[in-house]
Design an enzyme around this catalytic site. Structure first.
Site, PDB file in Angstrom:
ATOM      1  N   ILE A  14       0.829  -1.205   0.000  1.00 13.65           N
ATOM      2  CA  ILE A  14       0.000   0.000   0.000  1.00 13.65           C
ATOM      3  C   ILE A  14       0.864   1.257   0.000  1.00 13.65           C
ATOM      4  O   ILE A  14       0.553   2.234  -0.693  1.00 13.65           O
ATOM      5  CB  ILE A  14      -0.983  -0.003   1.193  1.00 13.65           C
ATOM      6  CG1 ILE A  14      -1.998  -1.147   1.041  1.00 13.65           C
ATOM      7  CG2 ILE A  14      -1.719   1.337   1.300  1.00 13.65           C
ATOM      8  CD1 ILE A  14      -2.854  -1.085  -0.223  1.00 13.65           C
ATOM      9  N   ASP A  35      11.197   3.383   5.991  1.00  9.96           N
ATOM     10  CA  ASP A  35      11.096   1.925   6.022  1.00  9.96           C
ATOM     11  C   ASP A  35      12.448   1.360   6.438  1.00  9.96           C
ATOM     12  O   ASP A  35      13.431   1.521   5.716  1.00  9.96           O
ATOM     13  CB  ASP A  35      10.692   1.357   4.661  1.00  9.96           C
ATOM     14  CG  ASP A  35      10.193  -0.081   4.769  1.00  9.96           C
ATOM     15  OD1 ASP A  35      10.918  -0.916   5.349  1.00  9.96           O
ATOM     16  OD2 ASP A  35       9.084  -0.366   4.285  1.00  9.96           O
ATOM     17  N   SER A 151     -10.966  -0.110   5.699  1.00  6.72           N
ATOM     18  CA  SER A 151     -10.373  -1.102   4.797  1.00  6.72           C
ATOM     19  C   SER A 151     -10.828  -0.849   3.371  1.00  6.72           C
ATOM     20  O   SER A 151     -11.770  -0.089   3.120  1.00  6.72           O
ATOM     21  CB  SER A 151     -10.793  -2.515   5.209  1.00  6.72           C
ATOM     22  OG  SER A 151     -12.162  -2.735   4.897  1.00  6.72           O
ATOM     23  N   CYS A 152     -10.159  -1.516   2.429  1.00  9.49           N
ATOM     24  CA  CYS A 152     -10.541  -1.383   1.024  1.00  9.49           C
ATOM     25  C   CYS A 152     -11.971  -1.869   0.814  1.00  9.49           C
ATOM     26  O   CYS A 152     -12.737  -1.260   0.054  1.00  9.49           O
ATOM     27  CB  CYS A 152      -9.571  -2.151   0.135  1.00  9.49           C
ATOM     28  SG  CYS A 152      -9.331  -3.883   0.608  1.00  9.49           S
ATOM     29  N   GLY A 212     -13.971  -7.985   8.865  1.00  9.94           N
ATOM     30  CA  GLY A 212     -14.716  -7.036   9.691  1.00  9.94           C
ATOM     31  C   GLY A 212     -15.260  -5.878   8.888  1.00  9.94           C
ATOM     32  O   GLY A 212     -15.829  -4.933   9.442  1.00  9.94           O
TER      33      GLY A 212
END
Length: 338
Positions: A14, A35, A151-152, A212
């Site tokens: 993502i 990162d 979420s997507c 969910g």
């Protein structure tokens, strides 16, 4: 208004696709990435080449302390602890938390110690307020330091559920998302003590799973709380998923009438979020689509005027990442007015 300066924590799936989307988003300027597991030369390679979304069209140069992308410098950090990332150094006051690790308010708030003002978690959160563009983003008042873009699947489902509930009133509903495999799944059968089915190879199986996403709709549309639940079927495709929403409605309507209401919303208040198609599409046709939800008018069916099945596609990587940026820009506008 000047572009919102943004930092990304986590240059995984993502994180990189948010970065790619930002190149096309005039209101967003990615100025820093963190990162701890990816060096800058490798980051450049991963940004340039993508098996699903193709080769990056812009120019990428590796610098001693980051990348230069299309002539703009992007600072790279390698901090393991979010509290140690010097976001203020790059004026990255808005941060995308896309590691999948720091998904609670307490954990994500660590970014504030480095100078971030607001954090958007690119995943559902157990306690951070969730916002879905086109559904409840207007309830954001600037008070929360950490928010979630949900979420997507919630981003696909919620706009559609909102349209149906606003016009016809949802009595009860079940959702199944036919979902592409993700990085958490296995390339070959392997141990998965908490989810035995999830340990089976993603490339050969349709795998029932929990989600969910449907219940989360009740958080962004409170009147649907307790009226909607769902499950997931993980399938062997790289990206683009589809929501199958079976719904009982209070106000009787033919399928054609329901289609017209969705079409009107897609061309009106939810333009850019919800799309409408009557084409004979398949999943790959939505690869790289910016919308949260693409309603497939030909795929749905109705049993009667109160019981209907609706189908809506979404690029679970690309479309979702675009909404992360839209939410960032939206909250920055609200914050700047205060």
């Amino acid at each position: 208004m000047a572009p919102t300066k943004v930092g990304i924590n986590g240059f995984g799936r993502i994180g990189r696709i948010v970065f790619r989307n930002a190149i096309e988003h005039d209101d967003i300027d990615i100025v820093a990435v963190n990162d701890p597991f990816i060096e800058t030369e490798y980051a450049a390679y991963m940004l340039k080449y993508d098996s699903t979304h193709g080769q990056f069209k812009g120019d990428i140069k590796v610098l001693s302390d980051g990348l230069e992308v299309n002539g703009k410098k992007v600072k790279f950090y390698t901090e393991r602890d979010p509290a140690n990332i010097p976001w203020a150094e790059s004026e990255a006051y808005y941060v995308v938390e896309s590691t999948g690790v720091f998904t609670t308010t307490e954990k994500a708030k660590a970014h504030l110690k480095g100078g971030a003002k607001k954090v958007v978690i690119s995943a559902p959160s157990a306690d951070a307020p969730m916002y879905v563009m086109g559904v409840n983003n207007e309830t954001y008042n600037g008070e929360a330091d950490v928010i979630s873009n949900a979420s997507c699947t919630t981003n696909c489902l919620a706009p559609l559920a909102k349209v149906i509930n606003d016009e016809f009133t949802i009595i009860e509903s079940l959702m199944t998302t036919i979902h592409s495999y993700t990085a958490t799944q296995k390339t070959v059968d392997g141990p998965s003590a908490k989810d035995w089915r999830g340990g089976r190879t993603a490339a050969q199986n349709i795998i029932p799973s929990s989600t969910g996403a449907a219940k989360a709709v009740g958080k962004v549309i409170p009147e649907l709380n307790g009226k909607l639940t769902g499950m997931s079927m993980r399938v062997p495709t790289a990206t683009v998923s589809v929501v199958d929403l079976t719904v009982r409605i209070e106000k009787a309507a033919s399928y054609d009438e329901i289609k017209e209401v969705i079409k009107k919303a897609a061309n009106g208040p939810l333009k850019g979020i919800l799309a409408y198609t009557e084409d004979d599409v398949v999943s790959t046709d939505m690869n790289g689509d910016n919308h949260s939800s693409i309603f497939d008018a030909k795929a749905g069916i109705s049993l009667n005027k109160n019981f209907v099945k609706l189908v809506s596609w979404y690029d679970n990587e690309w479309g979702y990442s675009r909404r992360v940026l839209d939410l960032l820009h939206y909250i920055s506008k609200v914050d700047n007015k205060q």
